[in-house]
Write a protein that holds these residues in place. Structure first.
Motif, PDB file in Angstrom:
ATOM      1  N   ALA A  89      37.931  39.485  18.964  1.00  0.00           N
ATOM      2  CA  ALA A  89      37.950  41.131  17.774  1.00  0.00           C
ATOM      3  C   ALA A  89      37.492  42.465  19.086  1.00  0.00           C
ATOM      4  O   ALA A  89      38.448  43.342  18.238  1.00  0.00           O
ATOM      5  N   ALA A  90      36.306  42.034  19.141  1.00  0.00           N
ATOM      6  CA  ALA A  90      35.601  42.653  19.871  1.00  0.00           C
ATOM      7  C   ALA A  90      36.875  43.223  21.193  1.00  0.00           C
ATOM      8  O   ALA A  90      35.972  44.807  21.209  1.00  0.00           O
ATOM      9  N   GLN A  91      36.414  41.989  22.093  1.00  0.00           N
ATOM     10  CA  GLN A  91      37.590  42.057  23.379  1.00  0.00           C
ATOM     11  C   GLN A  91      38.694  43.526  22.704  1.00  0.00           C
ATOM     12  O   GLN A  91      39.496  44.472  23.831  1.00  0.00           O
ATOM     13  N   VAL A 109      48.159  46.235  29.660  1.00  0.00           N
ATOM     14  CA  VAL A 109      48.347  44.389  29.317  1.00  0.00           C
ATOM     15  C   VAL A 109      46.833  44.021  28.652  1.00  0.00           C
ATOM     16  O   VAL A 109      46.579  43.031  27.867  1.00  0.00           O
ATOM     17  N   THR A 110      45.395  44.626  28.893  1.00  0.00           N
ATOM     18  CA  THR A 110      44.164  44.320  28.564  1.00  0.00           C
ATOM     19  C   THR A 110      44.417  43.936  26.896  1.00  0.00           C
ATOM     20  O   THR A 110      43.617  43.501  26.411  1.00  0.00           O
ATOM     21  N   LEU A 111      45.240  44.518  26.373  1.00  0.00           N
ATOM     22  CA  LEU A 111      45.017  44.718  24.742  1.00  0.00           C
ATOM     23  C   LEU A 111      45.803  42.365  24.390  1.00  0.00           C
ATOM     24  O   LEU A 111      45.030  42.825  22.976  1.00  0.00           O
ATOM     25  N   PHE A 112      46.368  42.458  25.281  1.00  0.00           N
ATOM     26  CA  PHE A 112      47.050  40.684  25.097  1.00  0.00           C
ATOM     27  C   PHE A 112      46.129  39.450  25.213  1.00  0.00           C
ATOM     28  O   PHE A 112      46.182  38.528  23.990  1.00  0.00           O
ATOM     29  N   PRO A 113      45.298  39.514  25.701  1.00  0.00           N
ATOM     30  CA  PRO A 113      44.512  38.517  26.110  1.00  0.00           C
ATOM     31  C   PRO A 113      43.775  38.345  25.315  1.00  0.00           C
ATOM     32  O   PRO A 113      43.532  36.841  24.869  1.00  0.00           O
ATOM     33  N   ALA A 114      42.833  38.481  24.979  1.00  0.00           N
ATOM     34  CA  ALA A 114      41.957  38.435  23.152  1.00  0.00           C
ATOM     35  C   ALA A 114      42.302  37.868  22.520  1.00  0.00           C
ATOM     36  O   ALA A 114      42.091  37.635  21.516  1.00  0.00           O
ATOM     37  N   VAL A 115      43.340  38.214  21.832  1.00  0.00           N
ATOM     38  CA  VAL A 115      44.645  37.946  21.016  1.00  0.00           C
ATOM     39  C   VAL A 115      44.945  37.467  20.520  1.00  0.00           C
ATOM     40  O   VAL A 115      44.969  36.153  20.575  1.00  0.00           O
ATOM     41  N   ILE A 150      39.253  38.583  30.692  1.00  0.00           N
ATOM     42  CA  ILE A 150      39.146  38.756  29.510  1.00  0.00           C
ATOM     43  C   ILE A 150      39.416  37.454  29.095  1.00  0.00           C
ATOM     44  O   ILE A 150      38.699  36.260  27.746  1.00  0.00           O
ATOM     45  N   PHE A 151      40.710  36.806  29.261  1.00  0.00           N
ATOM     46  CA  PHE A 151      41.585  35.468  28.050  1.00  0.00           C
ATOM     47  C   PHE A 151      39.801  34.678  28.453  1.00  0.00           C
ATOM     48  O   PHE A 151      39.815  33.349  27.769  1.00  0.00           O
ATOM     49  N   THR A 152      39.165  34.148  29.407  1.00  0.00           N
ATOM     50  CA  THR A 152      38.534  33.198  30.430  1.00  0.00           C
ATOM     51  C   THR A 152      37.722  33.271  29.211  1.00  0.00           C
ATOM     52  O   THR A 152      36.906  32.288  28.871  1.00  0.00           O
ATOM     53  N   HIS A 153      37.245  34.670  29.743  1.00  0.00           N
ATOM     54  CA  HIS A 153      35.511  34.991  28.880  1.00  0.00           C
ATOM     55  C   HIS A 153      35.678  34.632  27.579  1.00  0.00           C
ATOM     56  O   HIS A 153      34.393  34.215  26.982  1.00  0.00           O
ATOM     57  N   THR A 154      36.688  34.937  27.008  1.00  0.00           N
ATOM     58  CA  THR A 154      36.604  34.647  25.479  1.00  0.00           C
ATOM     59  C   THR A 154      36.493  33.223  25.069  1.00  0.00           C
ATOM     60  O   THR A 154      35.662  32.978  24.246  1.00  0.00           O
ATOM     61  N   PHE A 155      36.926  32.938  25.842  1.00  0.00           N
ATOM     62  CA  PHE A 155      36.965  30.875  25.209  1.00  0.00           C
ATOM     63  C   PHE A 155      35.489  30.036  26.295  1.00  0.00           C
ATOM     64  O   PHE A 155      34.813  29.362  25.263  1.00  0.00           O
ATOM     65  N   ALA A 156      34.511  30.983  27.082  1.00  0.00           N
ATOM     66  CA  ALA A 156      33.546  31.042  27.276  1.00  0.00           C
ATOM     67  C   ALA A 156      32.494  31.038  26.352  1.00  0.00           C
ATOM     68  O   ALA A 156      31.481  30.792  26.085  1.00  0.00           O
TER      69      ALA A 156
END
Length: 389
Positions: free
Chosen positions: A133-135, A249-255, A305-311
């Motif tokens: 959500a923060a990302q 595009v950067t809007l979508f990886p966190a979601v 962004i996607f990988t760091h959220t999981f990390a």
């Protein structure tokens, strides 16, 4: 009680994340304004940004181990308040020495607040989703900021940039002073001594190294995606359209990371992220046609962004004290600080292909680091099962 599970608490954390990570959004405009409006050399301009990043890293490294020793609800607004003062100071002078001092002070204050913010996120019930959500909030802010800030600087001058920075920090200070949450999670057997002195698992340290390597690749490559496009002969309009696509595009990886939280194992995502980075970097710097360059450039920030959220979610689960995720600013900013320098040196002396090869090498090291994280985690689970038997 206002906690990480209330709407007010979550909004305050998102605002704090956006303010603390503002350099991730503003860096191109930041350096460009210092060159164009203050007449500093590229080296001087980059040096000021590096001073801010260095301040964030130092503050994060100092604050992360002490996350549970000080009240975040006091530290976070105080840090953002000091950062706001530092940026207001930057508007009052064009002398390099004064601006350097303001950048250092602003970086230290911001890094301190951001570490306690991320540590608090890590002690929420679902750190993965909270960070996502923060990302996402940062992605929304980036579109507004990058769309409006060049026009603001054009109309009101370079000082307007630092005034906006100061306003963002002031808003974060007020929001966190009023609504910053208490951590929701309290773990069985938890004591102040355990919170402060318990060891961060070795696998988490390996994962931290992996994230830092990915952040280095991210900044090393992304600092030159615009330049390589121009040097390949693509028009300014084509390159500009790619940069706009990047923002969208950067809007979508966190979601997407939030949706896939329980479907994709974090360890596999962490090991796959650097591989995707390497493939995209090789494409960006070796493609002769516009389409592969455009697609690879647009997707490149998505991977980080996607990988760091999981990390982030994995670290929060593996180290429930919150200290590992409190070091998130250091993980990111170390890479942001040294990546452009490494990339510039390689491009200057060996050309763009050398930059892509270096990115692939660092990505391979990141895979090894995450593999060690996975091995340590599996070994820990096996030992726990043996102990229970």
């Amino acid at each position: 009680m206002n906690t990480t599970e209330t709407l007010r608490g979550r909004v305050a954390l998102c605002i704090a994340h956006v303010a603390g990570m503002i350099d991730m959004v503003a860096l191109p405009v930041w350096v460009g304004t210092l060159i164009a409006r203050y007449q500093f050399t590229p080296q001087q301009s980059g040096g000021l940004a590096t001073l801010f990043l260095a301040g964030v890293v130092v503050a994060s490294l100092v604050c992360a181990p002490r996350f549970n020793r000080f009240p975040a609800r006091l530290v976070v607004p105080a840090g953002f308040g000091l950062a706001a003062i530092a940026f207001v100071l930057a508007t009052l002078s064009v002398r390099y020495e004064i601006l350097a001092l303001a950048h250092v002070l602003g970086g230290i204050a911001t890094g301190c607040s951001l570490s306690f913010t991320h540590g608090t996120m890590g002690r929420s019930r679902n750190p993965h989703r909270m960070f996502a959500a923060a990302q996402f909030s940062l992605g929304v802010f980036s579109i507004a900021f990058l769309g409006a800030m060049p026009l603001v600087v054009e109309r009101w001058g370079g000082q307007a940039l630092f005034m906006v920075f100061g306003a963002v920090m002031a808003i974060a200070a007020v929001a966190t002073a009023l609504f910053f949450p208490r951590p929701e999670m309290v773990f069985a057997g938890e004591t102040p001594q355990l919170q402060s002195r318990g060891r961060i698992p070795a696998g988490v340290w390996a994962g931290i190294v992996g994230v830092s390597l990915m952040a280095t690749v991210q900044s090393m490559v992304f600092s030159f995606v615009e330049r390589v496009g121009v040097d390949r002969g693509f028009t300014v309009e084509q390159v500009a359209s790619v940069l706009v696509a990047v923002g969208l595009v950067t809007l979508f990886p966190a979601v997407l990371a939030a949706v896939l939280q329980h479907r994709w194992p974090a360890r596999r995502v962490m090991m796959g992220g650097p591989v995707a980075q390497a493939v995209l970097a090789l494409t960006i710097f070796n493609a002769g046609a516009f389409l592969p360059y455009a697609v690879a450039t647009s997707l490149f920030p998505f991977v980080m962004i996607f990988t760091h959220t999981f990390a982030f979610g994995y670290f929060a689960h593996a180290d429930p004290t919150g200290r590992a995720v409190a070091a998130t600013p250091a993980m990111n900013m170390i890479g942001s600080g040294i990546g452009p320098f490494i990339g510039g040196t390689l491009v200057q002396h060996s050309g763009y292909p050398a930059l892509s090869h270096a990115a692939a090498l660092l990505a391979a090291l990141a895979v090894l680091a995450f593999a060690l994280t996975a091995w340590r985690s599996e070994n820990g689970l096996h030992q726990a099962a043996v102990t229970q038997d």
